[in-house]
Design an enzyme around this catalytic site. Sequence first.
Site: not given
Ligand code: GLN
Length: 476
Positions: A79, A154, A178
């Site tokens: 990532k 994400s 995410s």
């Molecule tokens: N969807 C969540 C957010 O937008 C989780 C994001 C994540 O785990 N990095 O904060």
Amino acid sequence: MKLYEKTAHELHEMLTAKEISASELAKNLFERIDEKEPEIGAYLEITKNQALETAKLVDEKISRGEEIAPLEGIPCAIKDNICTKGVKTTCASKILENFVPPYDATVMQKLNSQNVVMLGKVNMDEFAMGGSTENSAYHVTKNPHNLERVPGGSSGGSAAAVAASEAIFTLGSDTGGSIRQPASYCGVVGFKPTYGRVSRYGLVAFASSLDQIGPLTKDVTDCATVLNAICGLDEMDSTSTSAAVPDFTKSLVNDVKNLKIGLPKEYFVSGMDKEVEDAVISATKIFEKLGAQIVEISLPHTEFAIATYYLIAPAEAATNLERYDGVSYGARVDGADVVEMMTNTRTEKFGAEVKRRIMIGNYALSAGYYDAYYLKALKVRTLIQKDFTDAFKNVDVVLAPTAPTAAFKIGEMANDPLKMYLQDVCTVPVNLAGIPAISIPCGFTKENLPIGLQLIGKPLDEETILRAAFTYEQSK
Ligand code: GLN
């Protein structure tokens, strides 16, 4: 040969038996990437030369008759918020467009010590803020199961790359779901370790008290293997735990007899897709047949989790993102004076969602609102933690959906951030509590979209959820 379809443990056997070479394997993956990438768009950067060099090194080692580590020569992708020395790390943001880290994140040092073959860096929501990868400043990644749908986020690039066999495994990061949510949308395995299990050194910070790095893999065995490689105490991360790291592959035992699994009634929320609910309930039936005991439990503060998370995460993000000021890191857009330069830089180079979080965060932290929002959220976080502590007095594992729906259409929620935030209802409590959880595939909707099942464990008890996940996987 379609080597790209295989798992890391299968490929390790083939490499050890000299049936294939690491170079042949890497080339096979790059052919696959060439074929799939135009439609999927999982990658932000491909590191072909470096990958082929490492593969050659591994082949030399094998030809010398040396033993190789479980991930040695295995092609993976990382990532783009995990620092890779000499390789751009953009967080899918324009503000870090040309940022080349001078050091490797601890997880990269660990993977490199096993000579993994890094194929490249994968797409994500900008600074990991989002649940669809649509917030990437570069391009949208498509769900390999349906190109009109999001891969989740994400870590959408990480999940799509594994699902499209464009990498054997990937690393993602999970602040509020995410890793697990994109794993669920793309039909792969995703693991968020206990907070502190994996060093955050070199992970570009989003919300430091929630962020954890973890693997996305094709099966539970590979998941355990990657966890073995990345977990452990690190003096570079003061929140990293000194708890002993077990050999996670020892948890790959096909047995859930007498395991007590809790089904939290609050997770079957209104708005949950009926097909998702049915798939998760049939999974509980399978566990029951395999000898586990299913009991209904209550996690009473679940309804406050989204509000709590969307105060704490933006508050920490606002603080962490202060460093992108046009001076210390990344891009600079000039202005008449230093204030204008900073304003221009941040206005132009941050995307809409990142700005939204910075504003929410600074608002919640401001003198007049600190007690009412941020401090209150911290208190509720403790209650959410306590819910799990209480539940785990009676059960070994908590079973829940990973997300309330399968993958949604690209663009469907782009203009409705609140609706997008609500998608995180099943994953954020786990981050707030700092506990481990895995998402594994548990079926498909009528439209052939993957559904994910989440198994949540006690703090530092990755082993029990791996065992439960492995047993379920073997029953399929
Ligand atoms: N969807 C969540 C957010 O937008 C989780 C994001 C994540 O785990 N990095 O904060």
